[in-house]
Design an enzyme around this catalytic site. Structure first.
Site, mmCIF file in Angstrom:
data_model
loop_
_atom_site.group_PDB
_atom_site.id
_atom_site.type_symbol
_atom_site.label_atom_id
_atom_site.label_comp_id
_atom_site.label_asym_id
_atom_site.label_seq_id
_atom_site.Cartn_x
_atom_site.Cartn_y
_atom_site.Cartn_z
ATOM 1 N N GLN A 1 -4.621 -4.832 6.870
ATOM 2 C CA GLN A 1 -5.527 -5.726 6.425
ATOM 3 C C GLN A 1 -5.910 -6.955 7.074
ATOM 4 O OE1 GLN A 1 -8.108 -5.178 3.982
ATOM 5 N NE2 GLN A 1 -7.253 -3.141 3.688
ATOM 6 N N LYS B 1 -10.416 -0.896 10.609
ATOM 7 C CA LYS B 1 -10.652 -1.708 9.769
ATOM 8 C C LYS B 1 -11.051 -3.044 10.689
ATOM 9 C CE LYS B 1 -7.394 -0.729 5.836
ATOM 10 N NZ LYS B 1 -7.863 0.545 5.283
ATOM 11 N N CYS C 1 -4.773 2.664 -3.468
ATOM 12 C CA CYS C 1 -3.514 3.118 -2.722
ATOM 13 C C CYS C 1 -2.619 2.046 -3.077
ATOM 14 C CB CYS C 1 -3.819 3.640 -1.312
ATOM 15 S SG CYS C 1 -4.970 4.858 -1.029
ATOM 16 N N HIS D 1 0.914 -1.175 -0.014
ATOM 17 C CA HIS D 1 -0.004 0.101 0.030
ATOM 18 C C HIS D 1 0.881 1.341 0.041
ATOM 19 C CE1 HIS D 1 -2.635 2.825 1.876
ATOM 20 N NE2 HIS D 1 -3.776 2.222 1.351
ATOM 21 N N ASP E 1 3.051 -4.660 8.099
ATOM 22 C CA ASP E 1 1.810 -3.731 8.077
ATOM 23 C C ASP E 1 0.658 -4.756 8.392
ATOM 24 O OD1 ASP E 1 -0.088 -2.422 7.187
ATOM 25 O OD2 ASP E 1 0.615 -1.785 5.305
#
Lengths: 407, 150
Positions: A204, A227, A365, A124, A201
């Site tokens: 998600q 999220k 993104c 991302h 990261d």
């Protein structure tokens, strides 16, 4: 379907009862942000109604109540990702801020001209741009491990790119544009074999699977609350205590960082060293409530249910002529990114919206991912624990109808 | 099934999307400007052949959504033979129509471009329709080689 209480869960999310353009909402934009259960909404209302004051400040009753709820949420986050200590949980605005914090604090202190930072081609923008900025500031070099046409990291190439100059590896746990779940445990082990720290990261990944940072052995793990069924504007940086201790503060002295010697005693104790200013107290409390809510269901059950949803959606999508799925990794989370022959994703998005279906259309993104697959954009349906097979049927019927209309 | 969208996706728009007019590279163009909408990835190159201050020919290449493709296709048709000032006036009217500020906007003022009036109900799609015209505006002003909606 598994015995998953999806109808009970749906009833907990008031927005799912909304009508959009006079049709029942089918919300499939969960990778962008997901909706909030009543328990999270109530936690914020209750805090402001009964317990709100500034934290860590006063001796008065409300300040103590507020602080207890705030720090209680930190403990919930710690347990949720199985961190070793509350000190390792830093509240930030989101995954983006967490990566910027690591880049500007850890990065500036440890990465010099000629050093290398290794990422992947499926990141991302939030896991690209902070490192480009750091490279610009320091003269370090950004290395990018390639992906294949299934949207999987080419692991052998990744391993080759770990060099004597690599100072940090920063990799997405689960791709927002493709759904790919990376072999992060293997990646961490490979980097650690050469003494290189790893940031994952998890923006998600976090709502879709149980995450155990000690088992992964990652050095940093970042995610956003929004999220994870929690409010927007709050996120978490997990970092191993020794690393965080040694890092200079992020805010309130950026220019001085390069001049000071790297002594932890000069700064506040963890985690407060990295939490300058009054924090987003209610959002932190909301994050705690979201974690309670998810724990009551069970992350493993959520992961199993969503895997069934994805398998069902993928099977249905493959039957549609002219539909190409972008991202077909073997290990994949509940994201279905696709393009249609001769129909632009924005037209798909507008048409589906008229049926009450919310999907994302755009570059997500992740412009380099779009370039790799040679598409300007994709349409993306991303699923959450409150979605159903029936909703996927509505989506597929919508796609088939719009193909017909476009002729 | 898509009854609500009839104002936005009129048959003329589907037609221009399927068979865009003046979709070609122009050799020896006097003006060539690229338009880019980074949010959706719409990208077009607009070519103009000028005859004094009159647009003798207009063509384009690129890819985009149905709205943006139809808009640029219709535009290349309508501006042919117009003076720079006439084209700019049309851009002003088109902009007024698509941003929908004037409820009493006279659709007759824009001729066949009126089929794009539906975008005013879809704020997220207005830029799809106006990209072509911003690109034309830059080409007429000879300002720069590429423009962006952002």
């Amino acid at each position: 379907m598994t015995n998953f209480p999806v109808e009970k869960i749906r009833a907990d999310f008031p927005i799912l009862a909304e009508l959009i353009r006079n049709k029942p909402l089918v919300y499939l934009d969960n990778a962008a942000t997901c909706q909030k259960p009543q328990a999270v909404i109530d936690s914020i209302v209750n805090l402001y109604s009964h317990d709100y004051a500034n934290v860590h400040r006063g001796v008065h009753t409300l300040s103590i109540r507020s602080t207890d709820k705030f720090e209680g949420a930190r403990t919930k986050v710690k347990d949720f990702i199985n961190a070793g200590h509350e000190k390792e949980i830093i509240f930030v605005r989101g995954a983006t801020e967490a990566i910027n914090l690591v880049a500007q604090s850890y990065g500036k202190a440890n990465i010099k001209a000629g050093d290398e930072i290794l990422i992947t081609a499926m990141e991302h923008h939030s896991n690209i741009v902070p490192w480009q900025m750091l490279c610009e500031q320091t003269g370090a070099i950004l290395k990018v491990a390639p992906i294949n046409l299934q949207g999987e990291l080419i692991y052998a190439e990744f391993e080759k790119l770990i060099s004597d100059k690599t100072r940090l590896v920063s990799v997405v746990h689960m791709s927002n544009a493709l759904g790919t779940i990376n072999p992060v445990k293997k990646i961490v082990a490979a980097a650690h074999a050469k003494g290189i720290p790893v940031l994952l990261d998890g923006a998600q990944a976090i709502p879709h699977m149980a995450v155990d940072v000690q088992d992964l052995d990652c050095d940093f793990y970042v995610f956003s609350g929004h999220k994870l069924y929690a409010p927007s504007g709050i996120g978490v940086l997990y970092g191993k205590q020794a690393l965080l201790e040694a890092m200079p503060p992020y805010q309130g002295g950026g220019d001085m960082i390069r001049k000071v010697t790297f002594e932890e005693t000069e700064y506040n104790t963890l985690p407060y060293k990295f939490e300058a200013g009054t924090p987003s107290i209610a959002d932190v409390v909301g994050l705690g409530a979201a974690i309670d809510y998810l724990n009551a269901i069970g992350m493993d059950k959520i992961a199993a249910y969503e895997a069934e949803l994805l398998a069902y959606a993928t099977e249905k999508a493959r039957q549609i002529k002219g539909l190409r799925i972008i991202g077909e990794a073997e290990h994949k989370g509940a994201i279905l990114s696709f393009v249609l022959d001769k129909i632009h994703p924005h037209d798909i998005g507008t048409m589906l919206d008229s049926l009450g279906i919310a999907i994302r259309a755009g570059h997500h993104c992740a412009m380099p991912v779009m370039d790799f697959f040679q598409v300007p954009a994709t349409a993306r349906a991303s699923f959450a624990m409150y979605n159903t097979k029936e909703e996927i049927d509505v989506l597929m019927k919508g796609i088939e109808s719009l193909i017909e209309v476009f002729g | 099934m898509f009854d609500d969208l009839r104002d936005l996706y009129q048959e003329v728009i589907f037609d221009h999307n399927r068979n865009p007019r003046n979709f070609r590279v122009m050799e020896n163009a006097d003006r060539q400007v690229e338009g880019f909408n980074p949010l959706c990835g719409d990208r077009l190159t607009l070519y103009l052949k000028m005859d004094g201050d009159r647009i003798a020919d207009a063509s384009f290449q690129g890819s985009g959504c149905a709205i943006s493709t139809a808009s640029v296709s219709l535009m290349t048709e309508i501006v042919k033979g117009k003076t720079e000032q006439e084209a700019e006036d049309l851009f002003t009217k088109f902009h007024e129509m698509t941003t929908g500020k004037d409820e009493n906007f006279n659709l007759e003022a824009v001729g066949k471009l009126a089929v794009l009036a539906g975008v005013r109900e879809y704020p997220a799609r207005v830029k799809c329709a106006t990209l072509a015209w911003h690109t034309l505006d830059a080409a007429l002003k000879n300002e720069q080689k590429s423009i962006s909606t952002e």
